[in-house]
Design a protein around this motif. Structure first.
Motif, PDB file in Angstrom:
ATOM      1  N   GLY A  51       0.814  -1.206   0.000  1.00 19.57           N
ATOM      2  CA  GLY A  51       0.000   0.000   0.000  1.00 19.57           C
ATOM      3  C   GLY A  51       0.844   1.252   0.000  1.00 19.57           C
ATOM      4  N   ALA A  52       0.342   2.289   0.673  1.00 19.56           N
ATOM      5  CA  ALA A  52       1.003   3.584   0.671  1.00 19.56           C
ATOM      6  C   ALA A  52       2.326   3.529   1.418  1.00 19.56           C
ATOM      7  N   ALA A  53       3.294   4.304   0.946  1.00 11.87           N
ATOM      8  CA  ALA A  53       4.590   4.404   1.630  1.00 11.87           C
ATOM      9  C   ALA A  53       4.398   5.017   3.010  1.00 11.87           C
ATOM     10  N   ALA A 415      11.886  12.203  -0.603  1.00 10.77           N
ATOM     11  CA  ALA A 415      11.739  12.156  -2.055  1.00 10.77           C
ATOM     12  C   ALA A 415      10.541  11.321  -2.472  1.00 10.77           C
ATOM     13  N   THR A 416      10.108  10.401  -1.584  1.00 10.34           N
ATOM     14  CA  THR A 416       8.966   9.542  -1.879  1.00 10.34           C
ATOM     15  C   THR A 416       7.670  10.123  -1.339  1.00 10.34           C
ATOM     16  N   VAL A 417       7.689  10.646  -0.105  1.00 11.62           N
ATOM     17  CA  VAL A 417       6.438  11.048   0.550  1.00 11.62           C
ATOM     18  C   VAL A 417       6.350  12.538   0.844  1.00 11.62           C
ATOM     19  N   GLY A 421       8.880  12.871   5.728  1.00  8.96           N
ATOM     20  CA  GLY A 421       9.640  11.685   5.385  1.00  8.96           C
ATOM     21  C   GLY A 421      11.052  11.713   5.949  1.00  8.96           C
ATOM     22  N   ASP A 422      11.774  10.644   5.702  1.00 11.13           N
ATOM     23  CA  ASP A 422      13.143  10.506   6.196  1.00 11.13           C
ATOM     24  C   ASP A 422      14.061  11.456   5.430  1.00 11.13           C
ATOM     25  N   THR A 423      14.760  12.299   6.163  1.00 13.57           N
ATOM     26  CA  THR A 423      15.683  13.247   5.546  1.00 13.57           C
ATOM     27  C   THR A 423      17.104  12.694   5.458  1.00 13.57           C
ATOM     28  N   THR A 424      17.295  11.447   5.869  1.00 15.94           N
ATOM     29  CA  THR A 424      18.598  10.779   5.807  1.00 15.94           C
ATOM     30  C   THR A 424      18.499   9.568   4.881  1.00 15.94           C
ATOM     31  N   ALA A 425      19.606   8.838   4.743  1.00  9.85           N
ATOM     32  CA  ALA A 425      19.600   7.593   3.976  1.00  9.85           C
ATOM     33  C   ALA A 425      19.499   6.372   4.884  1.00  9.85           C
ATOM     34  N   VAL A 426      19.316   6.599   6.181  1.00 11.79           N
ATOM     35  CA  VAL A 426      19.345   5.491   7.144  1.00 11.79           C
ATOM     36  C   VAL A 426      18.181   4.531   6.924  1.00 11.79           C
ATOM     37  N   GLY A 427      16.969   5.075   6.816  1.00 11.43           N
ATOM     38  CA  GLY A 427      15.795   4.214   6.674  1.00 11.43           C
ATOM     39  C   GLY A 427      15.832   3.370   5.420  1.00 11.43           C
ATOM     40  N   ALA A 428      16.244   3.963   4.301  1.00  6.61           N
ATOM     41  CA  ALA A 428      16.323   3.214   3.046  1.00  6.61           C
ATOM     42  C   ALA A 428      17.330   2.075   3.144  1.00  6.61           C
ATOM     43  N   GLY A 429      18.409   2.292   3.908  1.00 10.61           N
ATOM     44  CA  GLY A 429      19.384   1.225   4.095  1.00 10.61           C
ATOM     45  C   GLY A 429      18.834   0.078   4.922  1.00 10.61           C
TER      46      GLY A 429
END
Length: 464
Positions: A51-53, A415-417, A421-429
């Motif tokens: 579903g939604a991010a 960039a997604t939401v 949203g997450d302003t770092t790269a930590v969550g994507a990692g």
């Protein structure tokens, strides 16, 4: 309260993070700063939410006996249910029945989420019953063993904003909910369903605080079975200390910041009046009323060993806060845990004897007042063990005590939401993708048991 200091060695072998496959896509989870190799608590995997991010979510909960984790997911207007045994998404509960994400100025570009009226928010369970707060000031009750529908009509708490945090007695018979965004804020005590197979939830009383001073908000409650009291975090108490500022005013010259410390509201459910009641200053003979705290404006609250409560002091309430507070429920003696601050939700894991904090406003590596999100790990003697970076905004945490798994929601990138949203790269990692996820961390309490052995134990727990 005294603290015992010990030295620890890191776990020698790091658990490998398996690739997670969902919807035909492989996710290379547990990489980057959120998966350090030198911590005792390891990033194990990530559970993807369909579903939604994940832009906005609130509190989470684990029922280890059902092997289920629950997240109040505003982005999908539902309660997300994760299978903690298999570490997989199970289903949405009540999807579309919650108000979902509400923005401050709907229709305007990149507007922030208005948490005060979004939902779901608080969530707790006992047995087959799940209780969730919504952004329209209603309590919603679900039967986890029944169809994906409301167990009964939504119950209004009498406000215009969200039913936020909540707590249940150990037997599931009483439920305390908090409307944190009302002015003045209030709590509601409900008769809950316990272990019954039918729902009969009803309100007993509305509880306010009256100490002749400003109380801008109240936050997370918890239940202590030893003292048989609810304990509620109060972020700011006017007049504590004398002459302090209880409400910020950034437009003033010079700008006003909060300088008041918070408090701890103690509620004896056997000593309440029906309809409504106001609690005043702390009464030691009744163990009831508002306890004033020192150097702490708390959000999160959880019960740990030796009848101690850990309170998540945060810069969001008092910018001068720099530590976490542990207070004894009986004596009210307290000590501060240095090196960790800014916790929204806290959770004590009986499986490994550790506290875990969703600290989205911890001091950044460069130092306070700059902030960064971490998972805080504190042992039962109130000593900080480690902090692990998380996606900015990650403020929720819950642990499965049977499997020693810790679940931390990760925000999707801006960039997604967009805003929030997450302003770092930590969550994507941690997630291995850009939709947000539930990061799953593990603390291996038996150095001789590998991941396969733990799965065997989980299977025994699940089957029996």
């Amino acid at each position: 309260m005294s603290a015992r200091f010990t030295f620890r060695n890191s776990i020698a072998a790091m658990l490998a993070a398996p690739a997670l496959v969902g919807a035909g896509t492989a996710y290379a989870a547990c990489t980057g700063p959120g998966a350090p190799a030198n911590t005792e608590t390891k990033c194990l995997t990530a559970v993807q939410i369909p579903g939604a991010a994940l832009r906005s979510y609130d509190i989470s909960w684990v029922n280890p006996h059902r092997a289920e984790y629950y997240l109040a997911d505003r982005s999908n207007a539902a309660i997300d249910i994760i299978d903690t045994h298999n570490r997989t998404f199970k289903r949405f509960l009540g999807k579309g029945l919650f108000v979902g994400v509400k923005l401050n100025n709907a229709g305007q570009p990149n507007e922030a989420v208005n948490n005060d009226v979004s939902g779901p928010d608080g969530v707790v369970t006992h047995g087959r019953w799940l209780y969730a707060g919504d952004g329209d000031s209603t309590l919603k009750v679900f039967d986890l063993d029944g169809p994906d529908a409301l167990a009964q009509l939504p119950l209004s708490t009498g406000g215009a904003t969200r039913v936020d945090e909540m707590a249940l007695t150990a037997d599931g018979e009483l439920l305390l909910t908090v409307n944190n965004a009302e002015d003045p804020p209030f709590a509601n005590l409900f008769a809950a369903n316990g272990d019954r197979n039918h729902s009969s939830v009803r309100e007993i009383t509305k509880i306010t605080i009256d100490i002749g001073a400003d109380i801008p908000a109240i936050e997370q409650p918890t239940w202590d079975p030893k003292t048989e009291r609810f304990y509620v975090s109060v972020p700011v108490v006017g007049g504590n200390p004398a002459g302090c500022i209880s409400r910020a005013d950034p437009k003033a010259t010079p700008p006003k910041v909060v300088t008041c410390d918070g408090g701890l509201l103690v509620i004896d459910p056997t000593n309440v009046t029906t309809g409504s009641m106001a609690l005043g200053a702390f009464d030691a003979t009744k163990n009831m009323g508002l306890v004033k705290l020192s150097e702490c404006g708390p959000n999160g609250a959880t019960v740990g060993p030796h009848d101690n409560l850990m309170l998540g002091c945060t810069q969001a309430n008092n910018p001068a806060n720099r530590s976490t507070l542990v207070i004894n429920a009986t004596t009210k003696h307290f000590s501060h845990v240095n090196g960790i601050v800014g916790s929204d939700e806290g959770w004590f894991n009986k499986g490994d004897g550790r506290y875990y904090t969703g600290s989205n406003r911890n001091c950044a590596p460069a130092g306070c007042p700059a902030q960064a999100a971490v998972l805080g790990v504190i042992d039962g003697t109130s000593v900080l063990i480690e902090t692990i970076p998380q996606s900015s905004g990650s403020h929720s945490v819950a642990a499965d005590s049977k499997r020693n798994l810790i679940f931390v929601p990760q925000s999707a990138p801006t960039a997604t939401v967009g805003n929030g949203g997450d302003t770092t790269a930590v969550g994507a990692g941690i997630c291995g993708g850009t939709n947000g996820c539930i990061g799953v961390f593990v603390h291996n309490v038996d150095h001789d048991r590998d991941d396969h052995d733990r799965d065997d134990r989980d299977r025994d727990d699940h089957d029996h």
